[in-house]
Design an enzyme around this catalytic site. Structure first.
Site, short mmCIF file in Angstrom:
data_model
loop_
_atom_site.label_atom_id
_atom_site.label_comp_id
_atom_site.label_asym_id
_atom_site.label_seq_id
_atom_site.Cartn_x
_atom_site.Cartn_y
_atom_site.Cartn_z
N ASP A 36 35.05 34.38 38.81
CA ASP A 36 35.59 35.29 37.70
C ASP A 36 34.46 35.60 36.64
O ASP A 36 33.94 34.66 36.10
CB ASP A 36 36.76 34.67 37.07
CG ASP A 36 37.36 35.74 35.86
OD1 ASP A 36 37.07 36.86 35.72
OD2 ASP A 36 38.04 35.10 35.18
N HIS A 56 39.82 35.62 38.68
CA HIS A 56 40.65 35.80 37.34
C HIS A 56 42.04 35.39 37.52
O HIS A 56 42.86 35.87 38.19
CB HIS A 56 40.65 37.41 36.83
CG HIS A 56 40.69 37.64 35.61
ND1 HIS A 56 39.93 36.89 34.47
CD2 HIS A 56 41.65 38.35 34.92
CE1 HIS A 56 40.61 37.06 33.57
NE2 HIS A 56 41.33 38.13 33.54
N SER A 101 43.82 35.37 30.87
CA SER A 101 42.98 36.37 30.18
C SER A 101 43.19 36.50 28.58
O SER A 101 43.34 35.46 28.09
CB SER A 101 43.00 37.97 30.99
OG SER A 101 42.34 38.80 30.57
#
Length: 364
Positions: free
Chosen positions: A305, A330, A53
């Site tokens: 995601d 994710h 991320s």
């Protein structure tokens, strides 16, 4: 600015937050690596960064901006392309839940939107969704409430099936509840179930309460990381997941204007529509967006995601391999392997390590 690493006077004041940006974080990492190598008397040891991320973007950018310090990088679910109005996020959410579940969500949301237009309707929703506060008269209160409902759905999608606690509440569990009856009645059942899973006993419905959390400078407050992260969206990335696309099953109340207003009300940023747009452009100019000028970076994303829409998903060089892992969410590749892993996830995870091994071997 996340965890215990707060500079200055130790608060999340605006004066301190001015040091919170990716470029400063990269410089701090570079200094740490140099000092660690000196302490270990290992000046020639190759360093490989990894992250997922936001930290996935940092991992890629470390290799890009400090190639003499970083040998290679793994960047998982990294939204390296900054975008102010990130409409693709909810597009991926919609596609990921499937047409039947999306249609049911849209049917429920449409009725909720209608009820928000009257005081009596708000009272009904406050009871059905157990709102933390009444849905008040602030022009953004209905948007804050609808943002909570959208966030419940998108949060499940983002982590669906990942090998962590959040991933255990997956798309199947959510849609099974929503499709079990009249969507207007089952949507609050899902939201309440999801709230309980996440340890929440009510549904947020107050814009002023959201802003108050973002204004809190206490680094030990429950929303401290939220204050840090929203600051970064205002001054670097945007990433606002608005829903003004009529083709999607969510409320049009969660507008870009609503999200930008928080930059002004929480941090005093003037003319946020212009200021944030310039910041996003500067970020993409500095780091290159999806066109990362570097090498020896493995980039991994999951098709479920929503963040993959801002990542690198196509391989353009053997030294910049990219994987779009079908069916995963994710940062799935960063978690420990398990027997339930999809074959595509296992292949991508193994391939990423193989690239690192090969690059190390080539170096020797």
């Amino acid at each position: 600015f996340y965890g215990q690493s707060i500079p200055g006077d130790g608060t999340l004041s605006i004066a301190n937050l001015r040091l919170l940006n990716a470029d400063q974080a990269l410089a701090d990492y570079a200094r740490f690596i140099v000092n660690l190598k000196q302490q270990l008397n290992a000046p020639d040891s190759p360093v490989i960064t990894f992250g997922g991320s936001y930290s996935g973007s940092l991992s890629a950018w470390m290799r890009q901006k400090y190639p003499s310090a970083i040998f290679a990088a793994i960047a998982s679910s990294s939204p390296v392309f900054a975008k102010m109005d990130f409409t693709e996020y909810l597009e991926v959410v919609t596609n990921s839940v499937g047409p039947e579940c999306a249609a049911a969500i849209g049917k429920a949301i449409a009725r909720v939107d209608t009820l928000l237009d009257t005081a009596a309707g708000k009272k009904v929703l406050e009871k059905e969704y157990m709102t933390c506060t009444p849905i008040g008269n602030n022009k953004y209160d209905p948007a804050a409430f609808m943002d909570s409902l959208t966030g419940a759905v998108s949060g499940v999608v983002q982590y669906s099936g990942d090998n962590n606690r959040l991933g255990k509440y997956d798309i199947n569990r959510m849609c099974k509840i929503i499709l079990s009856g009249d969507p207007y009645e089952t949507l609050p059942q899902f939201v309440m179930d999801n709230n309980a899973f996440n340890g929440n006993n009510c549904t947020s419905a107050s814009y002023d309460a959201e802003v108050a959390d973002l204004r809190n400078t206490d680094p030990n407050a429950p929303g401290a990381s939220g204050r840090s992260w929203y600051w970064q969206t205002c001054v670097e990335y945007g990433y606002y997941q608005s829903d003004e696309n009529s083709a999607l099953p969510f409320s049009k109340r969660t507008s870009l204007d609503y999200m930008l207003q928080m930059c002004s009300d929480a941090y005093g940023i003037q003319n946020p529509a212009v200021t944030v747009a310039k910041s996003v452009d500067n970020t993409n100019s500095y780091y290159g967006g999806r066109n990362i000028a570097s090498s020896r970076i493995v980039l991994l994303n999951g098709s479920v995601d929503p963040w993959h829409a801002l990542g690198v998903t196509i391989t353009t060089s053997d030294l910049m391999p990219a994987f779009l892992i079908e069916g995963t969410a994710h940062c799935a590749d960063l978690y420990a392997s398990r027997s339930e892993d999809l074959p595509a996830l296992t292949v991508a995870r193994q391939a990423s390590f193989q690239y690192i091994k090969q690059w190390l071997a080539d170096q020797n």
